[in-house]
Design a protein around this motif. Structure first.
Motif, PDB file in Angstrom:
ATOM      1  N   TRP A 174      38.338  75.258  52.697  1.00  0.00           N
ATOM      2  CA  TRP A 174      38.572  73.885  53.128  1.00  0.00           C
ATOM      3  C   TRP A 174      37.399  73.315  53.939  1.00  0.00           C
ATOM      4  O   TRP A 174      37.314  72.091  54.133  1.00  0.00           O
ATOM      5  N   LEU A 227      38.038  70.603  62.967  1.00  0.00           N
ATOM      6  CA  LEU A 227      39.451  70.272  63.179  1.00  0.00           C
ATOM      7  C   LEU A 227      39.928  69.251  62.155  1.00  0.00           C
ATOM      8  O   LEU A 227      41.049  69.346  61.639  1.00  0.00           O
ATOM      9  N   TRP A 228      39.084  68.261  61.847  1.00  0.00           N
ATOM     10  CA  TRP A 228      39.468  67.251  60.855  1.00  0.00           C
ATOM     11  C   TRP A 228      39.665  67.897  59.493  1.00  0.00           C
ATOM     12  O   TRP A 228      40.632  67.592  58.778  1.00  0.00           O
ATOM     13  N   ARG A 230      40.374  70.999  58.829  1.00  0.00           N
ATOM     14  CA  ARG A 230      41.553  71.881  58.840  1.00  0.00           C
ATOM     15  C   ARG A 230      42.836  71.079  58.700  1.00  0.00           C
ATOM     16  O   ARG A 230      43.755  71.476  57.969  1.00  0.00           O
ATOM     17  N   ARG A 231      42.917  69.964  59.398  1.00  0.00           N
ATOM     18  CA  ARG A 231      44.124  69.142  59.336  1.00  0.00           C
ATOM     19  C   ARG A 231      44.268  68.452  57.991  1.00  0.00           C
ATOM     20  O   ARG A 231      45.390  68.113  57.569  1.00  0.00           O
ATOM     21  N   SER A 232      43.140  68.214  57.305  1.00  0.00           N
ATOM     22  CA  SER A 232      43.168  67.472  56.048  1.00  0.00           C
ATOM     23  C   SER A 232      43.212  68.362  54.823  1.00  0.00           C
ATOM     24  O   SER A 232      43.206  67.846  53.701  1.00  0.00           O
ATOM     25  N   ARG A 233      43.235  69.658  54.998  1.00  0.00           N
ATOM     26  CA  ARG A 233      43.212  70.544  53.834  1.00  0.00           C
ATOM     27  C   ARG A 233      44.472  70.371  53.010  1.00  0.00           C
ATOM     28  O   ARG A 233      45.544  70.078  53.541  1.00  0.00           O
ATOM     29  N   THR A 234      44.354  70.582  51.703  1.00  0.00           N
ATOM     30  CA  THR A 234      45.504  70.449  50.804  1.00  0.00           C
ATOM     31  C   THR A 234      45.694  71.739  50.043  1.00  0.00           C
ATOM     32  O   THR A 234      44.748  72.511  49.846  1.00  0.00           O
TER      33      THR A 234
END
Length: 234
Positions: A174, A227-228, A230-234
């Motif tokens: 990611w 962090l962005w 990681r939070r946006s991974r799909t």
């Protein structure tokens, strides 16, 4: 041979000739430095290694991005790559900071110019953006090596940050996702080069403090991006 194949062959020969010309420019720059300041075996090895490595990586990137020719902004970026090769040779050879600082300033100016030229000529591309980023990353690494000899090995964290991020992306997929444009990220990246060139001069007061603040800003920028992602991974 079809007309399409003939065009492809012409483009291949033209690209090869241009790559050889750029390698020649880098060697001539090294010869100029050797003639004026002198250049030892380590300096020559670093400079030639950078010249050959740059051209090999450029050809590989052009194939990956299906790019058949270099744009005007790409050529400015390659000028910065040639300057970086000379700076690497100076650092490896332990030459005084005078010429290194001058070349560093010119390289930073070219970093501003290539983006402007790409936008004004309508030649922005994924290849150009990647080439610009990689040349910048290597310039920062070389400058951090030089400054580390005066301030300590901790300065190398600045130069190695980009490569640590790439290495981490081999393990965590990611991290390879595309990041949204960020003016803050670009500003922090530009500050690294400015601060390292200033610190390289050896005459700037409180250089260690300035470099430390630049490092903290870089850690914040990379941390925010991670962090962005990681939070946006799909």
């Amino acid at each position: 041979m079809t007309s399409e194949n003939r065009v492809d062959m012409i483009e291949l020969h033209r690209n090869t000739a241009e790559h050889l010309a750029w390698a020649g420019v880098q060697v001539l720059a090294l010869l100029a430095v050797a003639a004026t300041l002198g250049l030892g075996p380590l300096g020559w090895a670093a400079g030639i290694g950078c010249a050959l490595g740059t051209q090999a990586l450029v050809r590989r990137a052009m194939l990956r991005h299906a790019t058949t020719c270099l744009g005007p902004a790409d050529r400015i970026t390659l000028v910065r790559a040639a300057l970086t090769a000379v700076i690497a040779a100076l650092v490896a050879d332990g030459v005084g900071p005078g010429l290194l600082v001058v070349l560093g300033i010119v390289a930073l100016i070219s970093d501003f110019l290539d983006g402007q030229v790409a936008r004004r000529t309508g030649t922005t591309s994924a290849f150009g953006a990647r080439l610009d980023m990689e040349v910048d990353a290597f310039l920062i690494l070389v400058l951090s090596v030089h400054v580390a000899t005066e301030l300590g090995l901790w300065v190398l964290v600045i130069g190695l940050m980009r490569y640590a991020f790439v290495a981490a992306s081999w393990r965590w997929w990611w991290l390879r996702a595309e990041l949204p444009p960020s003016r803050a990220r670009k500003t922090v990246a530009a500050v690294q080069g400015i601060v390292l060139v200033a610190a390289s001069s050896g005459v700037v007061p409180h250089a260690a403090t300035a470099v430390l603040l630049a490092l903290l800003a870089l850690l914040w920028s990379f941390g925010r991006d991670v962090l962005w992602l990681r939070r946006s991974r799909t």
